[in-house]
Motif scaffolding. Sequence first.
Motif, PDB file in Angstrom:
ATOM      1  N   MET A 132       0.835  -1.187   0.000  1.00 20.39           N
ATOM      2  CA  MET A 132       0.000   0.000   0.000  1.00 20.39           C
ATOM      3  C   MET A 132       0.876   1.245   0.000  1.00 20.39           C
ATOM      4  O   MET A 132       0.542   2.255  -0.620  1.00 20.39           O
ATOM      5  N   ASN A 133       2.005   1.202   0.702  1.00 17.35           N
ATOM      6  CA  ASN A 133       2.990   2.272   0.695  1.00 17.35           C
ATOM      7  C   ASN A 133       4.364   1.625   0.597  1.00 17.35           C
ATOM      8  O   ASN A 133       4.607   0.561   1.178  1.00 17.35           O
ATOM      9  N   GLU A 134       5.257   2.285  -0.112  1.00 20.32           N
ATOM     10  CA  GLU A 134       6.591   1.728  -0.247  1.00 20.32           C
ATOM     11  C   GLU A 134       7.451   2.131   0.937  1.00 20.32           C
ATOM     12  O   GLU A 134       7.091   2.992   1.732  1.00 20.32           O
ATOM     13  N   LEU A 135       8.614   1.500   1.051  1.00 19.82           N
ATOM     14  CA  LEU A 135       9.510   1.725   2.176  1.00 19.82           C
ATOM     15  C   LEU A 135      10.409   2.933   1.942  1.00 19.82           C
ATOM     16  O   LEU A 135      10.795   3.222   0.805  1.00 19.82           O
ATOM     17  N   SER A 136      10.768   3.577   3.021  1.00 19.20           N
ATOM     18  CA  SER A 136      11.834   4.573   2.945  1.00 19.20           C
ATOM     19  C   SER A 136      13.164   3.859   3.164  1.00 19.20           C
ATOM     20  O   SER A 136      13.228   2.821   3.835  1.00 19.20           O
ATOM     21  N   PHE A 156      14.460  -2.722  -3.998  1.00 16.52           N
ATOM     22  CA  PHE A 156      14.358  -2.409  -5.419  1.00 16.52           C
ATOM     23  C   PHE A 156      13.241  -1.403  -5.639  1.00 16.52           C
ATOM     24  O   PHE A 156      12.356  -1.208  -4.799  1.00 16.52           O
ATOM     25  N   THR A 157      13.299  -0.772  -6.787  1.00 18.04           N
ATOM     26  CA  THR A 157      12.241   0.136  -7.212  1.00 18.04           C
ATOM     27  C   THR A 157      12.170   0.084  -8.726  1.00 18.04           C
ATOM     28  O   THR A 157      13.131  -0.323  -9.391  1.00 18.04           O
ATOM     29  N   GLY A 158      11.044   0.464  -9.274  1.00 15.14           N
ATOM     30  CA  GLY A 158      10.842   0.342 -10.708  1.00 15.14           C
ATOM     31  C   GLY A 158      11.202   1.604 -11.471  1.00 15.14           C
ATOM     32  O   GLY A 158      11.431   2.669 -10.882  1.00 15.14           O
ATOM     33  N   GLY A 159      11.258   1.468 -12.780  1.00 16.59           N
ATOM     34  CA  GLY A 159      11.543   2.620 -13.633  1.00 16.59           C
ATOM     35  C   GLY A 159      11.582   2.218 -15.086  1.00 16.59           C
ATOM     36  O   GLY A 159      11.703   1.030 -15.402  1.00 16.59           O
ATOM     37  N   GLU A 160      11.466   3.186 -15.964  1.00 19.28           N
ATOM     38  CA  GLU A 160      11.563   2.941 -17.398  1.00 19.28           C
ATOM     39  C   GLU A 160      12.669   3.818 -17.974  1.00 19.28           C
ATOM     40  O   GLU A 160      12.896   4.942 -17.519  1.00 19.28           O
ATOM     41  N   VAL A 161      13.363   3.286 -18.966  1.00 17.54           N
ATOM     42  CA  VAL A 161      14.466   4.009 -19.597  1.00 17.54           C
ATOM     43  C   VAL A 161      14.356   3.849 -21.105  1.00 17.54           C
ATOM     44  O   VAL A 161      13.663   2.958 -21.606  1.00 17.54           O
ATOM     45  N   TYR A 273      10.031   4.960  -1.451  1.00 17.63           N
ATOM     46  CA  TYR A 273      10.035   4.563  -2.856  1.00 17.63           C
ATOM     47  C   TYR A 273      10.603   3.158  -3.077  1.00 17.63           C
ATOM     48  O   TYR A 273      10.775   2.722  -4.209  1.00 17.63           O
ATOM     49  N   LEU A 274      10.873   2.428  -2.002  1.00 14.79           N
ATOM     50  CA  LEU A 274      11.478   1.107  -2.117  1.00 14.79           C
ATOM     51  C   LEU A 274      10.481  -0.006  -1.782  1.00 14.79           C
ATOM     52  O   LEU A 274       9.550   0.198  -1.000  1.00 14.79           O
ATOM     53  N   GLN A 275      10.713  -1.159  -2.386  1.00 14.08           N
ATOM     54  CA  GLN A 275      10.108  -2.408  -1.949  1.00 14.08           C
ATOM     55  C   GLN A 275      11.246  -3.347  -1.568  1.00 14.08           C
ATOM     56  O   GLN A 275      12.385  -3.164  -2.010  1.00 14.08           O
ATOM     57  N   ALA A 276      10.937  -4.333  -0.756  1.00 16.00           N
ATOM     58  CA  ALA A 276      12.002  -5.195  -0.245  1.00 16.00           C
ATOM     59  C   ALA A 276      11.593  -6.654  -0.330  1.00 16.00           C
ATOM     60  O   ALA A 276      10.418  -6.997  -0.203  1.00 16.00           O
TER      61      ALA A 276
END
Length: 418
Positions: A132-136, A156-161, A273-276
């Motif tokens: 529901m909320n990501e980790l700091s 980890f966190t997501g992103g597009e490049v 913004y992190l997940q673990a």
Amino acid sequence: MSLSVYKALLRLYPSSYRAEYGSELLRAFAESHRGQGPVVAALAAIGDIVPNALMAHWTILRQDLHYAVRTMSRSRGFVTTVVLVTALGVGANTATFSVADAVLLRPLPFPDPNSLVRLCEGPKDGSGWGCMNELSPANFRDVAAMTTKTRGWGAFTGGEVNLVGFGEPVRIAGSIVTPDVFTVLGIRPLLGRFFDAGALERDENTVVLSYGLWQSQFGGDPGVVGKAIRLDDTPRVIIGVMPAGFHFPTPTDQLWTPLVLREDDYAERDNTYLQAIGRLVPGATFEQARAEFSALAARLQRDHPETNAETGFSFFRQRDFVLPRYRMMLLALCGASLSLLLLTGANLGNLMLVRAAGRERELAVRAALGAGRERLVRQMFTESVVLALIGGIAGVLVAMLAVPLLSHLVPNTLPLAE
């Protein structure tokens, strides 16, 4: 003794064949093997009856198949109806179970998948579902250091490049990960290596490719490791390629870049913004780990009331990272498919009964010509099996067409191949 064995083996023949030729076969065997020992006579009986009995059954089966084909060619409407009804029941259930098996039952493609656990922030009381909320970074560092029921936490966190320099720029989904993520998952690269946790500053501008991206953009070049590419405006060096079955954290991720956490990243505890992902330590249960994280959340609430007063942890198995609505829809779909299968069976039963009633005169004529009950039953059974096989094959084709439609029920939170 040998005659009793031979007489017992005669039951391998069809009953009609046995009734007509059984006594003659028994007499011929007794005359030809008189005076032989019981073991030799028993082996001779087996060698005589088994291949001949199989040949007799095969001969009758061929006759039944030929007759079934002729009969069905005269009843094309009935055959079409049975095949369509069977295909619908088999196809719907095959497709539904295929998707439900992938989402709810099949183990994840990692070593010891049941020990993989995920962590995010959640409500203060620990309720809620999923991330529901990501980790700091600060909360992640603290809980990873304090927990005793889990180990090896990676973030980890997501992103597009944009991948540029290889024809037209390509927008690619990827993830930024700490080296511990690959260690926790227990996966080895197909080519090259992973990020070095002891030298992240050196590996900061590196990238690991997925197998699919390696094939589509680099032609499966085995010498791709060490080549330089550009992601957006950043030059990066390829250091590894993942195996074909690796998909994490979602099936759409095609590359991974290193996540470097510096001291400035830990300054703001509410910058989430992190997940673990981690693993349960050997001997620890999921319930024990959940209780420990509840205690850790309470401790951080006391130590950092300005940011963590209303913050808890959402702790769950990686296998269970499925939205409740997906689970409910799949279970409802399985129930509907099962009901459809029951209706299919009932309808097929009624169709076959009506068909048998319409063939009453035909069966009476065959019985009058000498066909016994077993012979008539075998013929009807052969026709049913032929219809079932045709309907089953059609059902598999229906399932192949339906699975892509039902694949939308597979959540992208599970690291499963498409």
